[in-house]
Design an enzyme around this catalytic site. Sequence first.
Site, PDB file in Angstrom:
ATOM      1  CE  LYS A   1      -4.070  -2.291   1.558  1.00 56.92           C
ATOM      2  NZ  LYS A   1      -3.538  -3.666   1.646  1.00 56.92           N
TER       3      LYS A   1
HETATM    4  C1  LIG Z   1      -4.127  -4.679   1.105  1.00 60.29           C
HETATM    5  C2  LIG Z   1      -3.352  -5.908   0.943  1.00 60.29           C
HETATM    6  C3  LIG Z   1      -3.731  -6.904   0.043  1.00 60.29           C
HETATM    7  C4  LIG Z   1      -5.005  -6.823  -0.760  1.00 60.29           C
HETATM    8  O1  LIG Z   1      -4.997  -5.811  -1.724  1.00 60.29           O
HETATM    9  P1  LIG Z   1      -6.382  -5.256  -2.306  1.00 60.29           P
HETATM   10  O2  LIG Z   1      -6.028  -4.115  -3.157  1.00 60.29           O
HETATM   11  O3  LIG Z   1      -7.185  -4.852  -1.094  1.00 60.29           O
HETATM   12  O4  LIG Z   1      -7.006  -6.383  -3.030  1.00 60.29           O
HETATM   13  C5  LIG Z   1      -2.928  -8.020  -0.069  1.00 60.29           C
HETATM   14  N1  LIG Z   1      -1.818  -8.161   0.671  1.00 60.29           N
HETATM   15  C6  LIG Z   1      -1.419  -7.225   1.544  1.00 60.29           C
HETATM   16  C7  LIG Z   1      -0.196  -7.465   2.355  1.00 60.29           C
HETATM   17  C8  LIG Z   1      -2.154  -6.064   1.698  1.00 60.29           C
HETATM   18  O5  LIG Z   1      -1.758  -5.128   2.570  1.00 60.29           O
END
Ligand SMILES: *Cc1c(COP(=O)(O)O)cnc(C)c1O
Length: 492
Positions: free
Chosen positions: A109
Amino acid sequence: MKLFFSTRGDREAVSAPEAVLRGIAPDGGLYVRGDFPQIPLGELRDADFCALSRRILGAFLAGYDAEEISGCVARGYAHKFDAPEIVPLRKVGDMHVVELFHGPTAAFKDVALSILPQLMGCALQKMGAENEIMILTATSGDTGSAALTGFADVPGIRILVFYPDKGISPIQRAQMTTMRGKNLGVCAISGNFDDAQTGVKRIFAEISPDFCRENRVALSSANSINIGRLAPQIVYYFSAYLDMVRAGEIALGEKLNFAVPTGNFGDILAGCYAREMGLPVGKLICASNANNVLTDFLNTGVYDKNRPFLTTISPSMDILVSSNLERLLYLALDGDAQAVRARMEQLKETGNYSMPEAAMQKIRALFAGGCATDAQAMETIGRVFRETGYLMDPHTAVAWKVAEDYRAASGDGAPCAVLSTASPYKFPASVLCALGEEVPADAQAQIDRMEALSGTRIPAALSGVLNRAVRFVDVIAPEDMMAYVLGKAARA
Ligand SMILES: *Cc1c(COP(=O)(O)O)cnc(C)c1O
């Protein structure tokens, strides 16, 4: 430049800066573009990550000018990542791993949340907004700390993060509750991620415009429903592809599959957008954990969240309502916003909806789905480490396993890039257990043990976080979220 409008039929078009400031459309829909600008791959062969970001964001986020985008990219990415490539690609066995976790909080993120606050700050200046922006965010663990880090001390913006009290790792909790910054707030919810996300959505829908006017505050979101969060994620699909071309692993124009550990469907949707913008994407492999509502959706055409919410070792994927799926429905239903709205309303009322077969055929042409249990993810972490020396986190392991299953079942031998969404150091207890090691009770001892075993270094982003002083201790019930926000948003 007003190219963005709502998935639910409000025909008022807005520019990218407006869409970024609003987060969600007034009718509750998500902002989408009606068309996709085409990115000429051949010309970008030698572009690095920041150059690609400038090119792709400049094309997609119409309404910002080139200089503004360039400033946002520079401020967003300079000196914040512990890898010079920002998103490095590694060849591991017969897979390629796209490491999205080299940012300030060691999760994927960061890639988008390093730049979203810049896009928002720039939009505020551009629009001459008089209100303070208050960002409300629900997090399943990783969004929270990445958003807090990105927004810390950005002028004109405050941020309030809600996280589920149970189900996040001690390191994730510490990353949030010890954050510094004058404009930050963090609060635990006695419930799960869906409770937190539903609570935030309700506040957006129900907060009184009079209250906002009187207090000169406008709410916005840093969740992946914000188009300014989604757009930067398109970039790494291009960067991974071009890295593969430069490494001689694929020829320019050849199809590449991506396996994506999926929760809210933002990461994988960016892959779909990359394809719309001209990237030769083969299949997008949508990987879920035991909360396999998306696997069932892809198989049956019925989305049904009426099932138990399971807590797994990949908590950022413990989600039953994947918000960004709405944007895919919009594409698959050929932009029929009324048809999207009807399904979203039904989801709210009954917890399920179904899609016409023609739309599902379009979706299945691009997406394959699969799921892996905790036991399968653990087995994968251990096996890949023994065979290749590469250590994965549990989210990445789900994608790896589902990619293997997909290859075996489909016979599709196209090269596959697995998106790695978190550093294994964020989930040391599960990872040690997967390696067949004893798990020390203390989280710091766990990451020290992992460092010794794996021959890798603890990311700077995580070292010391468990020893910092806790600043935020509030825990509230989901039904008290509105009152909590009003209290925080009211001007003294
Ligand atoms: C947020 C997240 C996901 C999922 O991503 P999305 O965009 O919500 O589908 C997968 N792995 C990790 C470690 C994350 O922080």
